[in-house]
Design a protein around this motif. Structure first.
Motif, PDB file in Angstrom:
ATOM      1  N   GLY A 181      -0.490 -34.442  13.461  1.00 42.83           N
ATOM      2  CA  GLY A 181       0.255 -33.924  14.606  1.00 42.83           C
ATOM      3  C   GLY A 181       0.943 -32.601  14.339  1.00 42.83           C
ATOM      4  O   GLY A 181       1.992 -32.309  14.908  1.00 42.83           O
ATOM      5  N   THR A 182       0.339 -31.770  13.477  1.00 44.07           N
ATOM      6  CA  THR A 182       0.889 -30.433  13.241  1.00 44.07           C
ATOM      7  C   THR A 182       0.267 -29.403  14.171  1.00 44.07           C
ATOM      8  O   THR A 182       0.547 -28.210  14.056  1.00 44.07           O
ATOM      9  CB  THR A 182       0.663 -29.987  11.777  1.00 44.07           C
ATOM     10  OG1 THR A 182      -0.744 -30.025  11.490  1.00 44.07           O
ATOM     11  CG2 THR A 182       1.396 -30.892  10.808  1.00 44.07           C
ATOM     12  N   SER A 183      -0.577 -29.865  15.094  1.00 40.38           N
ATOM     13  CA  SER A 183      -1.273 -28.959  16.010  1.00 40.38           C
ATOM     14  C   SER A 183      -0.290 -28.299  16.968  1.00 40.38           C
ATOM     15  O   SER A 183       0.698 -28.892  17.386  1.00 40.38           O
ATOM     16  CB  SER A 183      -2.342 -29.732  16.781  1.00 40.38           C
ATOM     17  OG  SER A 183      -1.807 -30.944  17.286  1.00 40.38           O
ATOM     18  N   LEU A 184      -0.601 -27.059  17.331  1.00 40.12           N
ATOM     19  CA  LEU A 184       0.340 -26.211  18.066  1.00 40.12           C
ATOM     20  C   LEU A 184       0.001 -26.032  19.535  1.00 40.12           C
ATOM     21  O   LEU A 184       0.771 -25.423  20.273  1.00 40.12           O
ATOM     22  CB  LEU A 184       0.399 -24.830  17.399  1.00 40.12           C
ATOM     23  CG  LEU A 184       0.946 -24.817  15.966  1.00 40.12           C
ATOM     24  CD1 LEU A 184       0.585 -23.510  15.274  1.00 40.12           C
ATOM     25  CD2 LEU A 184       2.444 -25.032  15.963  1.00 40.12           C
ATOM     26  N   SER A 185      -1.144 -26.528  19.973  1.00 45.21           N
ATOM     27  CA  SER A 185      -1.607 -26.215  21.325  1.00 45.21           C
ATOM     28  C   SER A 185      -1.705 -27.423  22.236  1.00 45.21           C
ATOM     29  O   SER A 185      -2.368 -27.378  23.263  1.00 45.21           O
ATOM     30  CB  SER A 185      -2.982 -25.517  21.245  1.00 45.21           C
ATOM     31  OG  SER A 185      -2.892 -24.339  20.486  1.00 45.21           O
ATOM     32  N   GLY A 186      -1.059 -28.526  21.845  1.00 47.51           N
ATOM     33  CA  GLY A 186      -1.013 -29.696  22.717  1.00 47.51           C
ATOM     34  C   GLY A 186      -2.248 -30.563  22.675  1.00 47.51           C
ATOM     35  O   GLY A 186      -2.502 -31.325  23.609  1.00 47.51           O
ATOM     36  N   GLN A 187      -3.009 -30.511  21.561  1.00 51.57           N
ATOM     37  CA  GLN A 187      -4.248 -31.280  21.507  1.00 51.57           C
ATOM     38  C   GLN A 187      -4.080 -32.684  20.938  1.00 51.57           C
ATOM     39  O   GLN A 187      -5.037 -33.446  20.903  1.00 51.57           O
ATOM     40  CB  GLN A 187      -5.330 -30.522  20.708  1.00 51.57           C
ATOM     41  CG  GLN A 187      -4.939 -30.060  19.320  1.00 51.57           C
ATOM     42  CD  GLN A 187      -4.412 -28.652  19.302  1.00 51.57           C
ATOM     43  OE1 GLN A 187      -3.338 -28.387  19.813  1.00 51.57           O
ATOM     44  NE2 GLN A 187      -5.158 -27.721  18.719  1.00 51.57           N
ATOM     45  N   ALA A 188      -2.877 -33.052  20.478  1.00 55.37           N
ATOM     46  CA  ALA A 188      -2.697 -34.370  19.840  1.00 55.37           C
ATOM     47  C   ALA A 188      -1.719 -35.240  20.619  1.00 55.37           C
ATOM     48  O   ALA A 188      -1.082 -36.114  20.043  1.00 55.37           O
ATOM     49  CB  ALA A 188      -2.225 -34.188  18.404  1.00 55.37           C
ATOM     50  N   ILE A 189      -1.600 -35.014  21.935  1.00 54.53           N
ATOM     51  CA  ILE A 189      -0.693 -35.818  22.753  1.00 54.53           C
ATOM     52  C   ILE A 189      -1.449 -36.415  23.930  1.00 54.53           C
ATOM     53  O   ILE A 189      -2.514 -35.939  24.311  1.00 54.53           O
ATOM     54  CB  ILE A 189       0.508 -34.984  23.260  1.00 54.53           C
ATOM     55  CG1 ILE A 189       0.019 -33.795  24.098  1.00 54.53           C
ATOM     56  CG2 ILE A 189       1.371 -34.509  22.096  1.00 54.53           C
ATOM     57  CD1 ILE A 189       1.142 -33.021  24.781  1.00 54.53           C
ATOM     58  N   THR A 190      -0.875 -37.467  24.511  1.00 61.04           N
ATOM     59  CA  THR A 190      -1.532 -38.141  25.633  1.00 61.04           C
ATOM     60  C   THR A 190      -0.513 -38.993  26.376  1.00 61.04           C
ATOM     61  O   THR A 190       0.507 -39.393  25.798  1.00 61.04           O
ATOM     62  CB  THR A 190      -2.677 -39.047  25.147  1.00 61.04           C
ATOM     63  OG1 THR A 190      -3.299 -39.682  26.263  1.00 61.04           O
ATOM     64  CG2 THR A 190      -2.175 -40.126  24.203  1.00 61.04           C
ATOM     65  N   ASP A 191      -0.787 -39.279  27.647  1.00 57.45           N
ATOM     66  CA  ASP A 191       0.024 -40.239  28.385  1.00 57.45           C
ATOM     67  C   ASP A 191      -0.755 -41.543  28.573  1.00 57.45           C
ATOM     68  O   ASP A 191      -0.395 -42.379  29.405  1.00 57.45           O
ATOM     69  CB  ASP A 191       0.467 -39.681  29.736  1.00 57.45           C
ATOM     70  CG  ASP A 191      -0.702 -39.230  30.601  1.00 57.45           C
ATOM     71  OD1 ASP A 191      -1.865 -39.396  30.170  1.00 57.45           O
ATOM     72  OD2 ASP A 191      -0.465 -38.705  31.706  1.00 57.45           O
ATOM     73  N   SER A 192      -1.805 -41.728  27.764  1.00 57.32           N
ATOM     74  CA  SER A 192      -2.623 -42.940  27.843  1.00 57.32           C
ATOM     75  C   SER A 192      -2.532 -43.707  26.522  1.00 57.32           C
ATOM     76  O   SER A 192      -1.495 -44.265  26.206  1.00 57.32           O
ATOM     77  CB  SER A 192      -4.061 -42.576  28.187  1.00 57.32           C
ATOM     78  OG  SER A 192      -4.844 -43.738  28.323  1.00 57.32           O
ATOM     79  N   VAL A 193      -3.587 -43.687  25.731  1.00 58.44           N
ATOM     80  CA  VAL A 193      -3.627 -44.433  24.466  1.00 58.44           C
ATOM     81  C   VAL A 193      -3.781 -43.461  23.308  1.00 58.44           C
ATOM     82  O   VAL A 193      -4.712 -42.655  23.277  1.00 58.44           O
ATOM     83  CB  VAL A 193      -4.790 -45.452  24.457  1.00 58.44           C
ATOM     84  CG1 VAL A 193      -4.888 -46.138  23.087  1.00 58.44           C
ATOM     85  CG2 VAL A 193      -4.596 -46.482  25.559  1.00 58.44           C
ATOM     86  N   LEU A 194      -2.852 -43.533  22.373  1.00 58.23           N
ATOM     87  CA  LEU A 194      -2.886 -42.692  21.179  1.00 58.23           C
ATOM     88  C   LEU A 194      -3.377 -43.533  20.010  1.00 58.23           C
ATOM     89  O   LEU A 194      -2.808 -44.587  19.715  1.00 58.23           O
ATOM     90  CB  LEU A 194      -1.494 -42.141  20.876  1.00 58.23           C
ATOM     91  CG  LEU A 194      -1.410 -41.110  19.747  1.00 58.23           C
ATOM     92  CD1 LEU A 194      -2.013 -39.783  20.187  1.00 58.23           C
ATOM     93  CD2 LEU A 194       0.043 -40.899  19.316  1.00 58.23           C
ATOM     94  N   ILE A 195      -4.449 -43.074  19.364  1.00 60.05           N
ATOM     95  CA  ILE A 195      -4.982 -43.772  18.189  1.00 60.05           C
ATOM     96  C   ILE A 195      -4.494 -43.037  16.946  1.00 60.05           C
ATOM     97  O   ILE A 195      -4.899 -41.907  16.678  1.00 60.05           O
ATOM     98  CB  ILE A 195      -6.519 -43.841  18.225  1.00 60.05           C
ATOM     99  CG1 ILE A 195      -6.992 -44.541  19.497  1.00 60.05           C
ATOM    100  CG2 ILE A 195      -7.041 -44.568  16.988  1.00 60.05           C
ATOM    101  CD1 ILE A 195      -8.502 -44.578  19.662  1.00 60.05           C
ATOM    102  N   GLN A 196      -3.614 -43.688  16.222  1.00 56.61           N
ATOM    103  CA  GLN A 196      -2.954 -43.090  15.069  1.00 56.61           C
ATOM    104  C   GLN A 196      -3.612 -43.614  13.782  1.00 56.61           C
ATOM    105  O   GLN A 196      -3.921 -44.795  13.671  1.00 56.61           O
ATOM    106  CB  GLN A 196      -1.467 -43.481  15.104  1.00 56.61           C
ATOM    107  CG  GLN A 196      -0.573 -42.796  14.104  1.00 56.61           C
ATOM    108  CD  GLN A 196       0.852 -43.305  14.233  1.00 56.61           C
ATOM    109  OE1 GLN A 196       1.112 -44.499  14.109  1.00 56.61           O
ATOM    110  NE2 GLN A 196       1.780 -42.407  14.499  1.00 56.61           N
TER     111      GLN A 196
END
Length: 968
Positions: free
Chosen positions: A74-89
């Motif tokens: 989650g060090t990405s700077l352009s919003g590519q690692a977020i969601t309002d659905s399901v996050l697979i960590q």
């Protein structure tokens, strides 16, 4: 939660354990936050531990039409690692690696941190190609998914160019190993239609001359905007196309479960120079010249960037006198041997002879000197973060231009900053590739500010593409931030081709939808992250996540970044408590949950400050919160501080009694009884383990300082004041330890062996550095104890004439910050390194031994010294790569043992071949012993075992000469 997500969750519960399914408001917000300036809160966070987990989850997501997003660091700077659905960590099961025999290839799972990969390759003088600035926090999954590059990587050594093979999982759950012929053949049968379609798209693209040339033209520069269309023209095999399309796809086309890279050389000989020019144009002219020379990195810094760091300690005075158009290049060259390096340096200097520099060009090969140069470069981003107004965020954009047009591009960017009133904006970047980063602060709390940002981005996009046909995203990934501008950069045909690839590989659009490609032209202005004031101790946090790999609670509860995220949300809700947006229920729930997730399980070790770009110690926030929570105990804390001798004696008796009981009833019964007592008490009775210490014998020392000095005053031996910590005075070795000598006795014996006269402070039982009170936020009591110890030490050292030896690193760290500067206090590591290495003969054992570098030792900068001492004692020193702070945290190992267990969960497997372990903190050693299966002790025990004195009063002159010769 939506009903569709409830149904999805119910199915997940059939094969994912409950503890790996997260739906509570605190953790979904915390785990769903990345380094970008966007915020979406997932409804479900799933911790996946295996390829089968991923395959089942995405198959289920397809069936339920539920979007999923993959998340590494989650060090990405352009919003590519977020969601309002399901996050697979990624869970613990993704840290595997394998190096081939000649280290020309390394296979890495996506949870391996980039810096760790390089540490595995370092013994072979190899590294992975990508070298992003976030390499010590970013994981391989994110590095490959964003095709991240960096300072030395360029385009030749990024993930796309150095990829050998990969294991991947498609949206339908199918697994493919492109390095395994059997897997490929099976896939060719099961997915013939997909491969045929890829093949057809490749043929069409190569046959379309205009599009083909457009693709080749775009990748002459660094480019991570959109999908890797070069895979369709660089390769004709659909398998090759597929795996290269995954690089830079940001989790929108599939999941990469393993990457095999071709490694690159890491030459050990390096030289760097910081070269100043009077104008940006001359600086950029120099870049074009340097591109033809043997340089490995050329970093450009504009005047605003230099100004932001010119007042930092160690910066040359002349930087303040540079003109307004001045700029600098940080140049590095590397070689396999010193002679080649010297030749390269002369070649580089000669190439610039025709240009005017403000100072003579001077290269240095001294690591401590060129580290200062790189500190300037690396300090540019945090410099802006440190001065921004509370409530604003720091944005770093990432563009690339043809090198020959770099000067004009820098000028145009400066003009846009002026137009939109970004007066603090600065420019730096990887000049060899024409890759520039510009950094500025931004508020999003008013429509006017949002419009200003929108205007800047529109102008930047039109300038980069329209004037220079450059890249809008060179290495940071497209994300949500640049998704509306992909068609602008690539044109209609290429953009349509990208959509065809997305629909081919993810027909139901379940993989990270809205990222890379998005038909919403305003997505970059939506879901903007609030950054409300929360506490001055942490308000400068930019939520980059660089702190996370160091945190001992990172896999138990929250990381420093996540603690700050939640504390900011609590602050926001409190500020709105009396307004129309009030949400008292959410506020109450977050406050309640934060007590355990944020406060109780924070080790407050401060390691986060060592990797934070703006130096935030989140432990300070935790101690501040504890102080507020413990206000009613202030008088009790002061009473305990005033009667510390009684408390220390009681502790010693308690340890002795526990050990006696252990001896009488045995380990099994003791564990059962104390475990039951802890459970019945609701955790108030502290945890007992077989590694618990016995009671330490009382130190036999002179009655007072005056007697101590009188006793030793006539001796010619050098004197040292020995300050045993309260842990050393109360805790003896564990019952099963092979050496039952107390640390104080062992230390005194070693110091005397080295020829020192040892002096103890008077009334030692009542002395304490204050750490037990400081860690709980009882600051007044802590200060009173450190003031008391300062007074005693000033007297016994004759105002700092004698050195003081402190035997426990956390105490040493605190005292170094608290004591009068006249007192020369040495921690164990510093004292051995400075005074004992030359006074003792070391004979290294061949036994493999483990080393734990405590958080305090790391913060005191002792890691290299500690390694040097251990190497003198053993030829096989093992330092587990995934262990940072042990999480024992004074007494947390007793009161919150799950923190210690989580922090050390990988320790046993890492040290199973070692005969013993060593460290510099008695409390840490309790947990280390318990969770490793081997005995951990102070390094004093190992140094004592591996040394003999150089000189002996009874030795003959001949024997003394022999010893001296052996030492030399």
């Amino acid at each position: 939660m939506k009903q569709t997500h409830r149904d999805f969750l119910a199915t997940l519960q059939q094969f994912i354990p409950e503890e790996r399914l997260i739906t509570d408001p605190l953790r979904t917000l915390a785990y769903g936050t990345d380094a970008s300036f966007y915020r979406l809160i997932p409804q479900i966070v799933v911790r996946a531990e295996s390829e089968n987990d991923i395959a089942k989850i995405v198959t289920l997501a397809n069936q339920h039409q539920i979007p999923v997003t993959f998340r590494a660091a989650g060090t990405s700077l352009s919003g590519q690692a977020i969601t309002d659905s399901v996050l697979i960590q990624l869970g613990d099961g993704w840290k595997g690696y394998k190096i081939n025999k000649d280290a020309t290839q390394i296979s890495l799972q996506p949870g391996v941190i980039g810096g760790q990969a390089n540490s595995y390759l370092a013994p072979f003088n190899k590294k992975i190609g990508p070298d992003p600035a976030s390499i010590n926090a970013a994981m391989i999954g994110g590095i490959a998914a964003n095709n991240a590059s960096g300072m030395c990587c360029g385009t030749a050594q990024n993930s796309y160019r150095t990829l050998k093979s990969m294991k991947l999982i498609l949206a339908d759950g199918t697994q493919l190993d492109t390095g395994n012929l059997h897997s490929i053949n099976r896939f060719k049968l099961s997915h013939k239609a997909l491969l045929d379609s890829l093949d057809a798209l490749g043929q069409q693209t190569r046959a379309n001359k205009v599009l083909h040339e457009r693709i080749l033209h775009k990748y002459r520069l660094k480019n991570t905007t959109g999908y890797a269309l070069n895979s369709l023209v660089d390769y004709t095999d659909p398998i090759d196309m597929l795996q290269h399309l995954m690089i830079g796809s940001e989790g929108t086309l599939g999941f990469m479960s393993e990457i095999t890279y071709r490694t690159v050389d890491e030459h050990p000989n390096k030289a760097s120079a910081l070269i100043f020019f009077n104008s940006v144009r001359t600086t950029c002219d120099a870049v074009a010249i340097l591109k033809k020379t043997p340089v490995s990195a050329v970093e450009l810094m504009d005047r605003a960037g230099l100004r932001s760091v010119e007042d930092k300690p160690g910066m040359p005075d002349f930087m303040r006198e540079l003109g307004e158009d001045a700029a600098a290049l940080l140049v590095e060259t590397r070689a396999a041997d010193p002679a080649d390096l010297a030749t390269q340096v002369e070649t580089i200097k000669a190439s610039l002879a025709g240009l005017t520099t403000t100072r003579p060009i001077e290269f240095t090969t001294k690591p401590e000197e060129y580290a200062k140069y790189w500190a300037i470069r690396k300090g540019l981003f945090p410099a802006v973060g440190a001065i921004r107004l509370t409530g604003t965020t720091v944005i770093i954009e990432d563009v690339a231009f043809p090198v020959e047009q770099l000067a004009d591009a820098v000028h145009d960017l400066h003009q846009l900053f002026k137009k939109w009133h970004y007066n603090e904006a600065l420019i730096f970047g990887h000049a060899l590739e024409g890759n520039l980063h510009f950094v500025f602060t931004q508020a999003f709390d008013t429509q006017e500010e949002i419009d200003r940002y929108d205007g800047l981005m529109e102008d930047v996009a039109n300038m980069v593409v329209g004037t220079y046909d450059g890249s809008l995203k060179a290495e940071h990934g497209t994300g949500r931030n640049m998704a509306p501008f992909v068609e602008l950069e690539w044109g209609k045909d290429a953009y349509q081709l990208m959509w065809e690839l997305k629909e081919l590989l993810d027909p139901n659009a379940i993989l990270n939808p809205g990222v890379v490609l998005n038909r919403n032209s305003h997505v970059h202005l939506e879901n903007l992250k609030p950054l409300p004031a929360a506490d001055p101790l942490v308000d400068k946090c930019i939520e980059c996540g660089f702190c996370e790999p160091t945190c001992p609670s990172r896999d138990l509860t929250l990381t420093p970044r996540q603690r700050i995220v939640i504390w900011r949300e609590i602050a926001r809700l409190e500020a709105e408590a009396s307004g129309p947006k009030a949400d008292p229920e959410r506020l109450a729930e977050l406050r309640k949950e934060y007590q355990y997730q944020g406060t109780e399980t924070c080790a407050a070790c401060g390691l986060c400050s060592t990797t934070c770009p703006v130096g935030i110690n989140t432990g300070d926030l935790t101690r501040s919160i504890r102080s507020q929570n413990n206000e009613k105990h202030t008088k009790l804390a002061q009473w305990l501080a005033d009667h510390y001798g009684t408390l220390a004696k009681a502790s010693r008796v308690t340890f002795a009694a526990a050990d006696m009981t252990h001896g009488l009833i045995g380990t099994q019964a003791m564990t059962a009884i104390t475990g039951t007592a802890r459970k019945l008490s609701g955790g108030r009775i502290q945890q007992w383990t077989p590694s618990m210490p016995t009671g330490a014998p009382k130190i036999k020392a002179p009655a007072n300082a005056a007697n101590a000095l009188a006793t030793t005053g006539s001796s010619a031996a050098p004197k040292v004041v020995y300050l045993p910590s309260c842990a050393s005075r109360t805790m003896g070795p564990a019952r099963g330890d092979s050496d039952q000598t107390s640390l104080a006795d062992k230390t005194e014996a070693l110091l005397r062996k080295a020829g020192f006269e040892v002096i103890y402070p008077a009334a030692m039982d009542n002395l304490c550095c204050g750490m037990p009170f400081q860690s709980k936020g009882m600051f007044a009591a802590a200060d009173s104890k450190s003031a008391e110890i300062e007074k005693v030490l000033l007297e016994i050292t004759e105002n700092g004439t004698l050195p003081v030896y402190s035997d426990t690193s956390p105490c040493s760290l605190l005292l170094k910050d608290k004591l009068d500067s006249r007192i020369k206090l040495y921690d164990t590591v510093d004292f051995i390194d400075e005074f004992l290495l030359d006074r003792l003969i070391f004979t290294a054992t061949s036994e493999p031994v483990a080393l734990h570098i405590t958080c305090s030792a790391t913060r005191m900068g002792q890691a290299d010294k500690l390694k040097r001492i251990m190497s003198a004692c053993s030829t096989q020193v093992v330092i587990p790569d995934q262990i940072t702070c042990c999480g024992f945290a004074g007494d947390k190992g007793f009161s919150t043992p799950e923190l210690n267990a989580s922090a050390l969960r990988t320790l046993k497997g890492a040290v199973h071949e070692c005969t013993a372990g060593y460290s510099t903190s008695r409390t840490c050693e309790i947990g280390l012993s318990h969770h490793s299966g081997i005995d951990y002790k102070s390094i004093i025990y190992l140094v004592d075992r591996c040394t003999q004195p150089i000189m002996s009063k009874t030795a003959s002159t001949e024997e003394n000469n022999r010893i001296q010769t052996q030492k030399s």
